[in-house]
Scaffold this motif. Structure first.
Motif, PDB file in Angstrom:
ATOM      1  N   LEU A  82       0.018   1.334  17.644  1.00 43.47           N
ATOM      2  CA  LEU A  82       0.043   0.961  15.908  1.00 43.47           C
ATOM      3  C   LEU A  82      -1.459   0.488  15.624  1.00 43.47           C
ATOM      4  O   LEU A  82      -2.007  -0.296  16.264  1.00 43.47           O
ATOM      5  CB  LEU A  82       1.091  -0.037  15.548  1.00 43.47           C
ATOM      6  CG  LEU A  82       2.408   0.003  15.629  1.00 43.47           C
ATOM      7  CD1 LEU A  82       3.357  -1.035  15.430  1.00 43.47           C
ATOM      8  CD2 LEU A  82       2.794   1.089  14.455  1.00 43.47           C
ATOM      9  N   SER A  83      -1.636   0.852  14.437  1.00 43.52           N
ATOM     10  CA  SER A  83      -2.829   0.403  13.946  1.00 43.52           C
ATOM     11  C   SER A  83      -2.585  -1.052  12.963  1.00 43.52           C
ATOM     12  O   SER A  83      -1.647  -0.968  12.368  1.00 43.52           O
ATOM     13  CB  SER A  83      -3.741   1.225  12.987  1.00 43.52           C
ATOM     14  OG  SER A  83      -4.313   0.663  11.902  1.00 43.52           O
ATOM     15  N   ALA A  84      -3.111  -2.087  13.705  1.00 45.76           N
ATOM     16  CA  ALA A  84      -2.844  -3.360  13.100  1.00 45.76           C
ATOM     17  C   ALA A  84      -3.020  -3.368  11.360  1.00 45.76           C
ATOM     18  O   ALA A  84      -2.309  -3.858  10.795  1.00 45.76           O
ATOM     19  CB  ALA A  84      -3.620  -4.488  13.776  1.00 45.76           C
ATOM     20  N   GLU A  85      -4.177  -2.648  11.227  1.00 42.96           N
ATOM     21  CA  GLU A  85      -4.481  -2.846   9.720  1.00 42.96           C
ATOM     22  C   GLU A  85      -3.579  -1.861   8.954  1.00 42.96           C
ATOM     23  O   GLU A  85      -3.002  -2.135   7.823  1.00 42.96           O
ATOM     24  CB  GLU A  85      -6.070  -1.954   9.276  1.00 42.96           C
ATOM     25  CG  GLU A  85      -7.164  -2.749   9.879  1.00 42.96           C
ATOM     26  CD  GLU A  85      -7.138  -2.641  11.489  1.00 42.96           C
ATOM     27  OE1 GLU A  85      -7.047  -1.609  11.865  1.00 42.96           O
ATOM     28  OE2 GLU A  85      -7.383  -3.853  12.224  1.00 42.96           O
ATOM     29  N   GLU A  86      -3.214  -0.698   9.442  1.00 49.28           N
ATOM     30  CA  GLU A  86      -2.069   0.154   8.746  1.00 49.28           C
ATOM     31  C   GLU A  86      -0.893  -0.470   8.649  1.00 49.28           C
ATOM     32  O   GLU A  86      -0.221  -0.562   7.652  1.00 49.28           O
ATOM     33  CB  GLU A  86      -2.127   1.591   9.599  1.00 49.28           C
ATOM     34  CG  GLU A  86      -1.402   2.620   8.954  1.00 49.28           C
ATOM     35  CD  GLU A  86      -1.103   4.055   9.735  1.00 49.28           C
ATOM     36  OE1 GLU A  86      -1.575   4.025  10.761  1.00 49.28           O
ATOM     37  OE2 GLU A  86      -0.902   4.993   9.050  1.00 49.28           O
ATOM     38  N   LEU A  87      -0.532  -1.215   9.887  1.00 50.13           N
ATOM     39  CA  LEU A  87       0.837  -1.734   9.610  1.00 50.13           C
ATOM     40  C   LEU A  87       0.667  -2.836   8.645  1.00 50.13           C
ATOM     41  O   LEU A  87       1.782  -3.038   7.803  1.00 50.13           O
ATOM     42  CB  LEU A  87       1.310  -2.273  11.120  1.00 50.13           C
ATOM     43  CG  LEU A  87       2.526  -3.173  11.092  1.00 50.13           C
ATOM     44  CD1 LEU A  87       3.801  -2.087  10.744  1.00 50.13           C
ATOM     45  CD2 LEU A  87       2.772  -3.826  12.409  1.00 50.13           C
ATOM     46  N   ALA A  88      -0.262  -3.630   8.595  1.00 49.81           N
ATOM     47  CA  ALA A  88      -0.475  -4.969   7.835  1.00 49.81           C
ATOM     48  C   ALA A  88      -0.440  -4.289   6.094  1.00 49.81           C
ATOM     49  O   ALA A  88       0.305  -4.847   5.475  1.00 49.81           O
ATOM     50  CB  ALA A  88      -1.592  -5.654   7.963  1.00 49.81           C
ATOM     51  N   SER A  89      -0.864  -3.100   6.098  1.00 52.28           N
ATOM     52  CA  SER A  89      -0.959  -2.643   4.723  1.00 52.28           C
ATOM     53  C   SER A  89       0.420  -2.039   4.025  1.00 52.28           C
ATOM     54  O   SER A  89       0.802  -1.809   3.019  1.00 52.28           O
ATOM     55  CB  SER A  89      -1.799  -1.531   4.689  1.00 52.28           C
ATOM     56  OG  SER A  89      -1.627  -0.229   5.231  1.00 52.28           O
ATOM     57  N   LYS A  90       1.337  -2.014   5.220  1.00 50.73           N
ATOM     58  CA  LYS A  90       2.607  -1.665   4.697  1.00 50.73           C
ATOM     59  C   LYS A  90       3.606  -2.681   4.070  1.00 50.73           C
ATOM     60  O   LYS A  90       4.544  -2.544   3.648  1.00 50.73           O
ATOM     61  CB  LYS A  90       3.333  -0.859   5.772  1.00 50.73           C
ATOM     62  CG  LYS A  90       2.617   0.537   6.359  1.00 50.73           C
ATOM     63  CD  LYS A  90       2.540   1.564   5.463  1.00 50.73           C
ATOM     64  CE  LYS A  90       1.839   2.619   5.990  1.00 50.73           C
ATOM     65  NZ  LYS A  90       1.830   3.663   5.025  1.00 50.73           N
ATOM     66  N   PHE A  91       3.299  -4.047   4.369  1.00 48.01           N
ATOM     67  CA  PHE A  91       4.040  -5.062   3.994  1.00 48.01           C
ATOM     68  C   PHE A  91       3.757  -5.512   2.587  1.00 48.01           C
ATOM     69  O   PHE A  91       2.411  -5.453   2.220  1.00 48.01           O
ATOM     70  CB  PHE A  91       3.443  -6.390   4.755  1.00 48.01           C
ATOM     71  CG  PHE A  91       4.260  -6.214   6.230  1.00 48.01           C
ATOM     72  CD1 PHE A  91       5.429  -7.043   6.464  1.00 48.01           C
ATOM     73  CD2 PHE A  91       3.675  -5.557   7.193  1.00 48.01           C
ATOM     74  CE1 PHE A  91       6.080  -7.232   7.742  1.00 48.01           C
ATOM     75  CE2 PHE A  91       4.401  -5.456   8.512  1.00 48.01           C
ATOM     76  CZ  PHE A  91       5.523  -6.390   8.620  1.00 48.01           C
ATOM     77  N   THR A  92       4.794  -5.450   1.762  1.00 48.37           N
ATOM     78  CA  THR A  92       4.727  -5.921   0.250  1.00 48.37           C
ATOM     79  C   THR A  92       5.670  -6.901  -0.058  1.00 48.37           C
ATOM     80  O   THR A  92       6.463  -7.407   0.960  1.00 48.37           O
ATOM     81  CB  THR A  92       5.084  -4.700  -0.503  1.00 48.37           C
ATOM     82  OG1 THR A  92       6.606  -4.600  -0.603  1.00 48.37           O
ATOM     83  CG2 THR A  92       4.339  -3.311  -0.130  1.00 48.37           C
ATOM     84  N   PRO A  93       5.708  -7.418  -1.174  1.00 48.96           N
ATOM     85  CA  PRO A  93       6.797  -8.692  -1.479  1.00 48.96           C
ATOM     86  C   PRO A  93       8.175  -7.933  -1.228  1.00 48.96           C
ATOM     87  O   PRO A  93       9.130  -8.867  -1.186  1.00 48.96           O
ATOM     88  CB  PRO A  93       6.469  -9.051  -2.982  1.00 48.96           C
ATOM     89  CG  PRO A  93       4.931  -8.614  -3.086  1.00 48.96           C
ATOM     90  CD  PRO A  93       4.845  -7.329  -2.251  1.00 48.96           C
ATOM     91  N   ARG A  94       8.419  -6.795  -1.303  1.00 51.44           N
ATOM     92  CA  ARG A  94       9.826  -6.042  -1.488  1.00 51.44           C
ATOM     93  C   ARG A  94      10.293  -5.874   0.029  1.00 51.44           C
ATOM     94  O   ARG A  94      11.388  -5.516   0.279  1.00 51.44           O
ATOM     95  CB  ARG A  94       9.666  -4.744  -1.900  1.00 51.44           C
ATOM     96  CG  ARG A  94       9.605  -4.893  -3.697  1.00 51.44           C
ATOM     97  CD  ARG A  94      10.582  -4.670  -4.407  1.00 51.44           C
ATOM     98  NE  ARG A  94      11.844  -5.110  -3.950  1.00 51.44           N
ATOM     99  CZ  ARG A  94      13.033  -5.344  -4.754  1.00 51.44           C
ATOM    100  NH1 ARG A  94      12.975  -4.826  -5.871  1.00 51.44           N
ATOM    101  NH2 ARG A  94      14.182  -5.729  -4.335  1.00 51.44           N
TER     102      ARG A  94
END
Ligand code: PMP
Ligand code: GLN
Length: 428
Positions: free
Chosen positions: A169-181
């Motif tokens: 997994l790309s850590a950056e790509e995964l992090a970008s998927k987290f939102t307040p929802r």
């Protein structure tokens, strides 16, 4: 006699509930039926075609012969002997004191455990991050509760990938998927279909994001005992601050090679399990008693033998390690590029270098791997599963040149598959 006017009234309105829309197609039915129709050698569907070990079969017979109570209802959220043996066993594995009555729920297979998790924890509009490739019911179960799936793929770090270990997994790509929802992330280790076994650092990266964004982690670990070449399964629930937010799912079917028993479980903190119990008691209510008793006995035996060569958790991977190698060398010899799995039941192989004239108009609108699998089943008599079905529509095209083979099969089944592949490669 049919009451025609009444039938007309019923038929004139929408019968189905909206939650059944868009989730009616099931690829397992389609590919399993195709394998049966063509009497194909079946390396498709993931189940052992051999019997469970003797001690497991005996545990079931003993349960059935164990008196009247074995044929009657038992405790709703799990047969007392089973929740106790699961708690004892997994307290040892996780180092966390698991309460058998609060922290464990026994379900009809891991499948129902997943269903209870999504029903109990996800609301309409909640986002659920799903790591691809994924066991495809995650997608439909999220849809059924009105959740929104957000996908992030594992990708091979190097072009020529020969092991599932290089898919990360790309850590950056995964992090970008987290939102307040974002409410939850779903991971599966060892993974179906890829066979990836997540390393502690990879799990820690996921755990850090879960903690930072206050997100639940649904960890599907049905293949936990099946790791090869010294790879070790790590439970994300055992990482610091993860017990309180992780839902760990297991399968008696996969653990003891008895998939037809459909005994599964969830282990988590009591404050999460209590909501899953609500769904469970308002739907299935109760799992078959004798099968639960048998799984309990099998776990008690494994507890005593843990780590010894007699343990089934040592013997099964040792046996499958050999079959996995056998399948890999067979695939290589016919020009398919296998990706060696670090764990699980399956091996995927790159089919892009083989040229096939499908000559089948009925599949012309389907993805390359689906066409290939249908051709191989119909024309050559070997059933497999296309890997693109484990991807979201948005990423499917990138991963449609792989096919999944199950190696949890008798030697004779693997030999029959080998013969088919060899004949094909020799143009016969
Ligand atoms: N999760 C994964 C990753 C699977 O491959 C399967 C299929 N066995 C399940 C869950 C469902 O397991 P069970 O047969 O115990 O319902
Ligand atoms: N987990 C198994 C597989 O991937 C079974 C699938 C199923 O029963 N739907 O083949």
């Amino acid at each position: 006699m049919i009451n025609v006017p009444l039938l007309q009234i019923i038929m004139s309105r929408r019968i189905h509930a909206r939650r059944t829309e868009g989730v009616d197609k099931n690829v397992w039915n389609e590919f399993t039926q195709l394998a049966a129709d063509y009497k194909a050698v079946n390396l498709g569907h993931g189940f052992p075609d051999f019997s469970p070990p003797k001690f497991v079969q005996e545990a079931f017979c003993d349960a059935v012969n164990g008196g009247a109570q074995m044929h009657q209802y038992t405790r709703v959220f799990g047969h007392p002997r089973l929740v106790q043996s699961l708690a004892t066993f997994f307290s040892r594995v996780t180092g966390h004191e698991i309460d058998p009555l609060e922290d464990v729920l026994v379900t009809v297979g891991a499948y129902q455990a997943l269903f209870c998790a999504f029903q109990a924890l996800i609301d309409e509009g909640d986002e659920v991050i799903i790591v691809e490739p994924y066991f495809n019911c995650y997608q439909t179960m999220v849809k059924m509760v009105g959740g929104k799936e957000v996908y992030v793929p594992l990708r091979p770090k190097v072009e020529e990938s020969q092991s599932s270990a290089v898919w990360t997994l790309s850590a950056e790509e995964l992090a970008s998927k987290f939102t307040p929802r974002t409410k939850a992330i779903v991971i599966n280790t060892p993974n179906n279909p890829l066979g990836k076994v997540y390393k502690t650092e990879e799990l820690q990266m996921i755990a850090d994001l879960c903690i930072k964004h206050d997100v639940l982690c649904i960890s599907d670990e049905v293949y936990e005992w099946l790791t090869y070449d010294g790879n070790k399964h790590v439970k994300i629930a055992s990482l610091p601050s993860m017990w309180e937010r992780t839902i760990t799912i297991g399968s008696g079917g996969k653990t003891f090679s008895a998939t037809g028993w459909k005994v599964g479980w969830v282990i988590s903190s009591g404050h999460i399990i209590k909501h899953m119990k609500t769904i469970f008691k308002n739907s299935v209510y109760h799992c078959p008693t004798a099968a639960q008793e048998a799984v309990a006995c099998a776990f008690e035996r494994e507890y005593k033998l843990f780590g010894s060569p007699e343990s089934y958790f040592q013997q099964l991977p040792a046996m499958l390690h050999h079959r996995r190698r056998k399948l890999a060398s067979c695939l290589q010899s016919v020009g398919l590029q296998p990706i060696m799995p670090e764990g699980g039941y399956f091996m995927i192989a790159d089919i892009s270098s083989v040229k096939v004239d499908f000559n089948d108009d009925s599949t012309k609108d389907e993805s390359y791997d689906c066409r290939f699998v249908k051709w191989l089943t119909k024309e050559k008599g070997l059933a497999t599963i296309p890997v693109s079905i484990f991807y979201s529509p948005e990423h499917r095209k990138e991963f449609d040149k792989y096919v999944r083979f199950c190696f949890v099969k008798e030697e004779a089944t693997l030999d029959a598959a080998e013969q088919i592949l060899r004949k094909w490669s020799q143009g016969k």
